[in-house]
Scaffold this motif. Structure first.
Motif, PDB file in Angstrom:
ATOM      1  N   LEU A 270       0.861  -1.185   0.000  1.00 51.29           N
ATOM      2  CA  LEU A 270       0.000   0.000   0.000  1.00 51.29           C
ATOM      3  C   LEU A 270       0.890   1.225   0.000  1.00 51.29           C
ATOM      4  O   LEU A 270       1.918   1.250   0.691  1.00 51.29           O
ATOM      5  CB  LEU A 270      -0.882   0.003   1.257  1.00 51.29           C
ATOM      6  N   PHE A 271       0.506   2.248  -0.766  1.00 49.31           N
ATOM      7  CA  PHE A 271       1.228   3.519  -0.745  1.00 49.31           C
ATOM      8  C   PHE A 271       0.255   4.649  -0.480  1.00 49.31           C
ATOM      9  O   PHE A 271      -0.818   4.710  -1.101  1.00 49.31           O
ATOM     10  CB  PHE A 271       1.955   3.769  -2.068  1.00 49.31           C
ATOM     11  N   VAL A 272       0.623   5.537   0.450  1.00 51.94           N
ATOM     12  CA  VAL A 272      -0.217   6.686   0.797  1.00 51.94           C
ATOM     13  C   VAL A 272       0.668   7.919   0.894  1.00 51.94           C
ATOM     14  O   VAL A 272       1.727   7.880   1.530  1.00 51.94           O
ATOM     15  CB  VAL A 272      -0.944   6.484   2.149  1.00 51.94           C
ATOM     16  N   ALA A 273       0.256   9.000   0.270  1.00 52.10           N
ATOM     17  CA  ALA A 273       1.010  10.247   0.331  1.00 52.10           C
ATOM     18  C   ALA A 273       0.044  11.421   0.335  1.00 52.10           C
ATOM     19  O   ALA A 273      -1.156  11.263   0.096  1.00 52.10           O
ATOM     20  CB  ALA A 273       1.971  10.356  -0.851  1.00 52.10           C
ATOM     21  N   GLY A 274       0.597  12.605   0.614  1.00 48.52           N
ATOM     22  CA  GLY A 274      -0.191  13.820   0.577  1.00 48.52           C
ATOM     23  C   GLY A 274      -0.029  14.542  -0.744  1.00 48.52           C
ATOM     24  O   GLY A 274       0.983  14.398  -1.437  1.00 48.52           O
ATOM     25  N   GLU A 275      -1.014  15.349  -1.080  1.00 50.87           N
ATOM     26  CA  GLU A 275      -0.960  16.128  -2.314  1.00 50.87           C
ATOM     27  C   GLU A 275       0.239  17.063  -2.326  1.00 50.87           C
ATOM     28  O   GLU A 275       0.843  17.306  -3.376  1.00 50.87           O
ATOM     29  CB  GLU A 275      -2.254  16.939  -2.456  1.00 50.87           C
ATOM     30  N   TYR A 276       0.605  17.607  -1.149  1.00 52.92           N
ATOM     31  CA  TYR A 276       1.713  18.547  -1.035  1.00 52.92           C
ATOM     32  C   TYR A 276       2.948  17.882  -0.421  1.00 52.92           C
ATOM     33  O   TYR A 276       3.780  18.550   0.187  1.00 52.92           O
ATOM     34  CB  TYR A 276       1.308  19.746  -0.183  1.00 52.92           C
ATOM     35  N   ASP A 277       3.054  16.591  -0.589  1.00 50.36           N
ATOM     36  CA  ASP A 277       4.099  15.794   0.050  1.00 50.36           C
ATOM     37  C   ASP A 277       5.338  15.766  -0.844  1.00 50.36           C
ATOM     38  O   ASP A 277       5.335  15.139  -1.910  1.00 50.36           O
ATOM     39  CB  ASP A 277       3.552  14.374   0.256  1.00 50.36           C
ATOM     40  N   GLY A 278       6.410  16.436  -0.398  1.00 47.32           N
ATOM     41  CA  GLY A 278       7.593  16.599  -1.224  1.00 47.32           C
ATOM     42  C   GLY A 278       8.164  15.324  -1.805  1.00 47.32           C
ATOM     43  O   GLY A 278       8.405  15.237  -3.023  1.00 47.32           O
ATOM     44  N   PRO A 279       8.433  14.274  -1.002  1.00 51.91           N
ATOM     45  CA  PRO A 279       9.010  13.050  -1.557  1.00 51.91           C
ATOM     46  C   PRO A 279       8.127  12.375  -2.592  1.00 51.91           C
ATOM     47  O   PRO A 279       8.638  11.741  -3.527  1.00 51.91           O
ATOM     48  CB  PRO A 279       9.200  12.161  -0.324  1.00 51.91           C
ATOM     49  N   LEU A 294       6.206  -2.771  -7.742  1.00 51.53           N
ATOM     50  CA  LEU A 294       5.291  -3.221  -6.676  1.00 51.53           C
ATOM     51  C   LEU A 294       4.132  -3.999  -7.301  1.00 51.53           C
ATOM     52  O   LEU A 294       2.973  -3.556  -7.277  1.00 51.53           O
ATOM     53  CB  LEU A 294       4.730  -2.020  -5.894  1.00 51.53           C
ATOM     54  N   PRO A 295       4.395  -5.174  -7.861  1.00 53.80           N
ATOM     55  CA  PRO A 295       3.320  -5.928  -8.511  1.00 53.80           C
ATOM     56  C   PRO A 295       2.218  -6.363  -7.553  1.00 53.80           C
ATOM     57  O   PRO A 295       1.119  -6.692  -8.000  1.00 53.80           O
ATOM     58  CB  PRO A 295       4.045  -7.133  -9.112  1.00 53.80           C
ATOM     59  N   GLY A 296       2.492  -6.326  -6.238  1.00 51.35           N
ATOM     60  CA  GLY A 296       1.470  -6.676  -5.258  1.00 51.35           C
ATOM     61  C   GLY A 296       0.712  -5.481  -4.719  1.00 51.35           C
ATOM     62  O   GLY A 296      -0.027  -5.602  -3.735  1.00 51.35           O
ATOM     63  N   LEU A 297       0.861  -4.318  -5.371  1.00 48.77           N
ATOM     64  CA  LEU A 297       0.221  -3.090  -4.878  1.00 48.77           C
ATOM     65  C   LEU A 297      -1.295  -3.220  -4.886  1.00 48.77           C
ATOM     66  O   LEU A 297      -1.897  -3.570  -5.904  1.00 48.77           O
ATOM     67  CB  LEU A 297       0.647  -1.907  -5.745  1.00 48.77           C
ATOM     68  N   THR A 298      -1.897  -2.909  -3.746  1.00 48.76           N
ATOM     69  CA  THR A 298      -3.357  -2.941  -3.638  1.00 48.76           C
ATOM     70  C   THR A 298      -3.974  -1.581  -3.901  1.00 48.76           C
ATOM     71  O   THR A 298      -5.023  -1.480  -4.544  1.00 48.76           O
ATOM     72  CB  THR A 298      -3.794  -3.439  -2.248  1.00 48.76           C
ATOM     73  N   ARG A 299      -3.325  -0.519  -3.402  1.00 47.71           N
ATOM     74  CA  ARG A 299      -3.823   0.845  -3.636  1.00 47.71           C
ATOM     75  C   ARG A 299      -2.665   1.825  -3.560  1.00 47.71           C
ATOM     76  O   ARG A 299      -1.706   1.610  -2.806  1.00 47.71           O
ATOM     77  CB  ARG A 299      -4.876   1.258  -2.597  1.00 47.71           C
ATOM     78  N   SER A 300      -2.783   2.917  -4.324  1.00 46.51           N
ATOM     79  CA  SER A 300      -1.877   4.054  -4.225  1.00 46.51           C
ATOM     80  C   SER A 300      -2.762   5.279  -4.068  1.00 46.51           C
ATOM     81  O   SER A 300      -3.535   5.606  -4.980  1.00 46.51           O
ATOM     82  CB  SER A 300      -1.005   4.165  -5.470  1.00 46.51           C
ATOM     83  N   VAL A 301      -2.678   5.940  -2.913  1.00 47.04           N
ATOM     84  CA  VAL A 301      -3.644   6.973  -2.546  1.00 47.04           C
ATOM     85  C   VAL A 301      -2.925   8.292  -2.283  1.00 47.04           C
ATOM     86  O   VAL A 301      -1.911   8.324  -1.570  1.00 47.04           O
ATOM     87  CB  VAL A 301      -4.436   6.560  -1.289  1.00 47.04           C
ATOM     88  N   VAL A 302      -3.469   9.374  -2.831  1.00 49.87           N
ATOM     89  CA  VAL A 302      -2.982  10.714  -2.548  1.00 49.87           C
ATOM     90  C   VAL A 302      -4.085  11.458  -1.804  1.00 49.87           C
ATOM     91  O   VAL A 302      -5.210  11.589  -2.315  1.00 49.87           O
ATOM     92  CB  VAL A 302      -2.604  11.472  -3.834  1.00 49.87           C
TER      93      VAL A 302
END
Length: 329
Positions: A270-279, A294-302
């Protein structure tokens, strides 16, 4: 800290004394939370309660060099492989065989690499703010030196020379911490008028990183004076050697992990970040490669209007995303 019982533990793990906070049922599925710079286990205070109440054995560590954990005196003792070893040793010390590992900021690469190298132990992984980025072909310090051009340094380049960033941190640790916490949060980015691509990242030559800080007129909802006091207390007596040594190992990590440069993370992720998240903004190319890396990725959320401190700025949304991810395990 939410009203959920926590216990503090310190044990000798992987050659160091590792401190962690634990909550939840001892027989529940194990979840390990790994913080980033410049934080502590406390940055997971909202997640500890939510995950423990949902039945997970929740463990938030102080990464080596921080808080109640050991502070080795050699730069190389903070290389990525040491951190992965700490996490594997912790799982064993807890009497478990497997765990889900979750990391934020520098904790995200530590979590990603733990799952990449030991998928038999870390059977699921979530990264917050910093996308998974396998070792590339170029030495990191060389690539980052070019990122700033002739007149600016990328902040990680700025952190390389011992004593430079320490000179702006140590005279007033609390004020520096408040400055970086607020300045790269969603509130700080908006207050400074930087916009979604204006989070701190480049330091003009001759300036200090803190010259770009903005300080709150009133504390934001997600960060209280008591929170800043706690963090400042965690760094009392610290010279920031360990926290900054993590940045000063990027070339060593590149060498250590060269043999794994094309190894994807196959466990659920799972990947989660902010809209204004520098990295996440600077790492957009890495995010675009997730189907391969990340072939096992379930969600990537901003998360909209959120900055870098994802799990603190948006605890409810982060908790919900983590619980949904864990429920699939």
């Amino acid at each position: 800290m939410p009203d959920t019982a926590v216990t503090h533990h310190t044990e000798h793990v992987n050659g160091i004394d590792l401190h962690w906070v634990e909550s939840g049922p001892a027989d529940g599925p194990l979840v390990i939370l790994v913080h980033g710079f410049p934080e502590s286990w406390y940055s997971w205070r909202h997640q500890i309660a939510a995950l423990a109440d949902a039945g997970y054995r929740t463990v938030a560590i102080d990464v080596r060099g921080y808080g109640g954990s050991s502070r080795p005196s050699a730069v190389e003792d903070y290389r990525m492989l040491r951190h992965v070893g700490d996490n594997v040793g912790l799982v064993h010390a807890l009497g478990a065989e497997t765990a889900t590992i979750v990391g934020h900021d520098w904790g995200a690469p530590i979590a990603w690499t733990s799952a990449q190298l030991r998928p038999d132990v870390f059977t699921a992984v979530a990264g917050l703010s910093v996308p998974f980025s396998p070792s590339g072909r170029r030495r990191p310090t060389e690539a980052m030196a070019q990122a700033g051009g002739d007149n600016e340094d990328f902040y990680i380049t700025y952190f390389q020379a011992p004593g430079v960033v320490e000179a702006e941190i140590l005279p007033d640790v609390r004020r520096w911490l408040l400055g970086i916490y607020y300045s790269i949060s969603g509130d700080g980015v908006l207050a400074a008028g930087r916009g979604p691509r204006g989070a701190l990242g480049l330091v003009p030559r001759g300036d200090r990183l803190s010259d770009q800080f903005v300080h709150p007129v009133a504390m934001p909802e997600w960060l209280t004076e008591a929170d800043v006091d706690f963090y400042a207390g965690e760094f009392a007596g610290s010279d920031f050697f360990g926290p900054l040594a993590r940045y000063r190992n990027i070339d060593r990590d590149w060498e250590d992990l060269a043999a794994f440069s094309d190894v994807p993370i196959t466990v659920p992720s799972l990947f989660v970040a902010g809209e204004y998240d520098g990295p996440a903004i600077t790492g957009r190319r890495q995010i675009e490669r997730f189907d391969t890396t990340l072939p096992g990725l379930t969600r990537s959320v901003v998360l909209p209007r959120c900055g870098h401190w994802v799990q603190q700025e948006r605890p409810e949304e982060t908790n919900q995303l983590l619980l949904e991810f864990l429920a699939r395990r």
